[in-house]
Design a protein around this motif. Sequence first.
Motif, PDB file in Angstrom:
ATOM      1  N   ALA A 195       0.829  -1.206   0.000  1.00 37.04           N
ATOM      2  CA  ALA A 195       0.000   0.000   0.000  1.00 37.04           C
ATOM      3  C   ALA A 195       0.862   1.254   0.000  1.00 37.04           C
ATOM      4  N   LEU A 196       1.916   1.263   0.815  1.00 33.08           N
ATOM      5  CA  LEU A 196       2.816   2.421   0.879  1.00 33.08           C
ATOM      6  C   LEU A 196       3.444   2.701  -0.482  1.00 33.08           C
ATOM      7  N   MET A 197       3.904   1.642  -1.161  1.00 32.80           N
ATOM      8  CA  MET A 197       4.501   1.825  -2.484  1.00 32.80           C
ATOM      9  C   MET A 197       3.489   2.401  -3.473  1.00 32.80           C
ATOM     10  N   LEU A 198       2.294   1.837  -3.490  1.00 34.64           N
ATOM     11  CA  LEU A 198       1.270   2.299  -4.433  1.00 34.64           C
ATOM     12  C   LEU A 198       0.880   3.747  -4.157  1.00 34.64           C
ATOM     13  N   LEU A 199       0.676   4.078  -2.897  1.00 39.64           N
ATOM     14  CA  LEU A 199       0.251   5.429  -2.533  1.00 39.64           C
ATOM     15  C   LEU A 199       1.340   6.460  -2.801  1.00 39.64           C
ATOM     16  N   THR A 200       2.584   6.052  -2.660  1.00 40.59           N
ATOM     17  CA  THR A 200       3.705   6.959  -2.920  1.00 40.59           C
ATOM     18  C   THR A 200       3.958   7.098  -4.413  1.00 40.59           C
ATOM     19  N   ASP A 201       3.981   5.975  -5.110  1.00 40.44           N
ATOM     20  CA  ASP A 201       4.255   6.008  -6.545  1.00 40.44           C
ATOM     21  C   ASP A 201       3.131   6.691  -7.318  1.00 40.44           C
ATOM     22  N   ALA A 202       1.941   6.746  -6.753  1.00 36.57           N
ATOM     23  CA  ALA A 202       0.818   7.409  -7.422  1.00 36.57           C
ATOM     24  C   ALA A 202       1.109   8.875  -7.699  1.00 36.57           C
ATOM     25  N   ARG A 203       2.000   9.486  -6.916  1.00 41.29           N
ATOM     26  CA  ARG A 203       2.314  10.910  -7.095  1.00 41.29           C
ATOM     27  C   ARG A 203       3.401  11.159  -8.139  1.00 41.29           C
ATOM     28  N   ARG A 204       4.015  10.085  -8.600  1.00 42.57           N
ATOM     29  CA  ARG A 204       5.175  10.245  -9.489  1.00 42.57           C
ATOM     30  C   ARG A 204       4.901  11.114 -10.724  1.00 42.57           C
ATOM     31  N   PRO A 205       3.737  11.023 -11.387  1.00 40.47           N
ATOM     32  CA  PRO A 205       3.533  11.830 -12.600  1.00 40.47           C
ATOM     33  C   PRO A 205       3.650  13.337 -12.382  1.00 40.47           C
ATOM     34  N   SER A 206       3.457  13.786 -11.143  1.00 45.51           N
ATOM     35  CA  SER A 206       3.496  15.228 -10.896  1.00 45.51           C
ATOM     36  C   SER A 206       4.710  15.658 -10.085  1.00 45.51           C
ATOM     37  N   ARG A 207       5.663  14.758  -9.861  1.00 45.32           N
ATOM     38  CA  ARG A 207       6.830  15.088  -9.036  1.00 45.32           C
ATOM     39  C   ARG A 207       7.897  15.862  -9.790  1.00 45.32           C
ATOM     40  N   THR A 208       7.838  15.841 -11.110  1.00 44.43           N
ATOM     41  CA  THR A 208       8.826  16.565 -11.912  1.00 44.43           C
ATOM     42  C   THR A 208       8.115  17.367 -12.996  1.00 44.43           C
ATOM     43  N   GLY A 209       8.740  18.475 -13.382  1.00 45.27           N
ATOM     44  CA  GLY A 209       8.212  19.282 -14.464  1.00 45.27           C
ATOM     45  C   GLY A 209       8.702  18.775 -15.807  1.00 45.27           C
ATOM     46  N   PRO A 210       8.314  19.452 -16.897  1.00 47.48           N
ATOM     47  CA  PRO A 210       8.736  19.033 -18.241  1.00 47.48           C
ATOM     48  C   PRO A 210      10.252  18.989 -18.409  1.00 47.48           C
ATOM     49  N   ASP A 211      10.961  19.821 -17.635  1.00 47.88           N
ATOM     50  CA  ASP A 211      12.423  19.853 -17.720  1.00 47.88           C
ATOM     51  C   ASP A 211      13.088  18.907 -16.727  1.00 47.88           C
ATOM     52  N   GLY A 212      12.296  18.098 -16.016  1.00 51.13           N
ATOM     53  CA  GLY A 212      12.852  17.166 -15.047  1.00 51.13           C
ATOM     54  C   GLY A 212      13.069  17.759 -13.672  1.00 51.13           C
ATOM     55  N   ALA A 213      12.693  19.041 -13.490  1.00 45.74           N
ATOM     56  CA  ALA A 213      12.893  19.681 -12.195  1.00 45.74           C
ATOM     57  C   ALA A 213      11.952  19.102 -11.151  1.00 45.74           C
ATOM     58  N   LEU A 214      12.449  18.990  -9.918  1.00 42.60           N
ATOM     59  CA  LEU A 214      11.663  18.441  -8.816  1.00 42.60           C
ATOM     60  C   LEU A 214      10.549  19.405  -8.433  1.00 42.60           C
ATOM     61  N   ILE A 215       9.347  18.865  -8.197  1.00 39.83           N
ATOM     62  CA  ILE A 215       8.209  19.642  -7.710  1.00 39.83           C
ATOM     63  C   ILE A 215       7.826  19.081  -6.346  1.00 39.83           C
ATOM     64  N   PRO A 216       7.912  19.873  -5.272  1.00 39.79           N
ATOM     65  CA  PRO A 216       7.592  19.351  -3.935  1.00 39.79           C
ATOM     66  C   PRO A 216       6.108  19.027  -3.810  1.00 39.79           C
ATOM     67  N   LEU A 217       5.773  18.235  -2.815  1.00 38.77           N
ATOM     68  CA  LEU A 217       4.413  17.749  -2.619  1.00 38.77           C
ATOM     69  C   LEU A 217       3.409  18.893  -2.567  1.00 38.77           C
ATOM     70  N   ALA A 218       3.748  19.966  -1.856  1.00 34.38           N
ATOM     71  CA  ALA A 218       2.802  21.067  -1.674  1.00 34.38           C
ATOM     72  C   ALA A 218       2.483  21.789  -2.980  1.00 34.38           C
ATOM     73  N   GLU A 219       3.340  21.672  -3.979  1.00 32.31           N
ATOM     74  CA  GLU A 219       3.154  22.397  -5.240  1.00 32.31           C
ATOM     75  C   GLU A 219       2.717  21.502  -6.395  1.00 32.31           C
ATOM     76  N   GLN A 220       2.483  20.234  -6.137  1.00 31.02           N
ATOM     77  CA  GLN A 220       2.154  19.309  -7.221  1.00 31.02           C
ATOM     78  C   GLN A 220       0.721  19.482  -7.702  1.00 31.02           C
ATOM     79  N   ASP A 221       0.510  19.202  -8.985  1.00 29.98           N
ATOM     80  CA  ASP A 221      -0.822  19.192  -9.575  1.00 29.98           C
ATOM     81  C   ASP A 221      -1.469  17.846  -9.237  1.00 29.98           C
TER      82      ASP A 221
END
Length: 393
Positions: A218-244
Motif C-alpha cells: 500500500a505504501l509503495m502504491l500510494l507513494t508512486d501514485a504521485r510520481r507523474p506530478s513530481r517533476t516538471g517538463p524539464d525534469g525539475a523536482l516539484i515538492p508535494l505542496a506544489e504538485q498538480d
Amino acid sequence: MGDLTSLLRECAPQALAAVVRRHGDFEACEDAVQEALIAAAQQWPSTGVPEHPRNWLITVASRRRVELLRNETARRRREETVWREPAPQPRGDDELALLLLCCHPALSVPAQITLTLRAVGGLTTAEIARALLLPEATVGQRISRAKQRIRDAGARFDRPASDLTAVRHVLYLIFNEGYTASSGDALNRVDLTREAIRLTRQLHRRLPGDGEVAGLLALMLLTDARRPSRTGPDGALIPLAEQDRRRWDRSAIDEGVAIITAALAHAPIGPFQLQAAIAAVHDEATRVEDTDWEQILLLYGLLHALHPNPIVTLNRIVALAMVDGPRAGLAALDRTAADPVLAKHHRTAAVRAHLLEMTGDHAGARDHYRRAARLTLSIPEQRYLESRAARLR
C-alpha cells in the motif's frame, strides 16, 4: 547505450534466478551471469539485441557455469549431464525465490539486505552504499562475505526464509532508490520502483495475511501514485505542496487505500502500515490546504513510538511545524543536533531552511538550502534546493 543498460539491468536478476535454480552455488552462478552481461554489452551493439534477451543471457550464463564445472573433477559426470540438457527457462516465481534465498537465516540482516539489493534489485555497489549510508568498500566486502556464507551454509534455492523482516526492508530500499534516486540526473528510476512493486505484489499474494507486507505494498502504491506530478517538463523536482494533484494516479491511490484499510482492520499494527496510513492521508487531500496534519502528526507519533529512527524523527518534526507552527518545528529540530545521521543528512538542512523561510528568516533559509544542495548527490534535488535559495535574495 542507456536503453541497453536498462535492458540488461532488468534481465540480470531474472537470468540469475533461473541459473541458480538449475545449477545451485549462488556465487559461481552470479559470476557466470556477470560474464554473460559483459558479453551482451560487447556484442549486442553490433549484432543487435536478440529476440529473447533474457533467454540469451540464461543460455550463455549456463554454458559458462558448465565450463567452470569442467575443472571440478568430482562433478564431471554432473557437468556432462547438464551440458546435454536445455538451458533452464525462467519461471514466474524465480525472482521471489531468489529474494528469499538472499535473505537466508544464515546471513545477518545487514548482509541479507545488501546481497538482495545487489542480486535482485540490480543496484551497483555505490548505489547500495548510498542507500544504506555505508562506505562503498564496506558494501563490497559485505556482498562477498554474504555469498560465501550462503555457499558454506548449503543454502537451497527452493528453501524459503523464515523471517520476512529483511525481505520487506530490502523491497522498501529498492523502491526508495527508484522513487528518489540517490544520485544522477534523474529523480526517478522507474525500473526499480516497478520491480519493487512487482515483487511485493508477489509476496502479498503468497502471504495475504501478513499485515506488514500489505502495508508495504500500500505504501509503495500510494507513494508512486504521485510520481507523474513530481517533476516538471524539464525534469525539475516539484515538492508535494506544489504538485498538480489532478495528475496523481487515482487508481493506484484507491488500491493502496483499500489495501491499508483492510490491513489495519485485521492485522497487528506495524511500521509499514503506519507509513501507508500517512501516505493515504496525504493522497486523499484533493488540495494541499485540505491535508489533515493533526492526523499525520498523530500517526508519526505512533510510528516513532513503534519504530524510532532519524528519518521518522525528521518527518514528525515537519508535521509538528505544520500543526504548531515553524518555531515549534525549529525547536524540535534543535533537539536532534546530537544525532550524527541527521546532522549529515541533506533533508535536515532542507527542513531547517523551509522552517526558517516560514518564519521570515530568508538569509538563514538561503544558507541552509545551499547546505542541503551540497549534501545531496541527486542533481534534481540540487537544482531544486539551489532554486529555492535563489528566490530568497
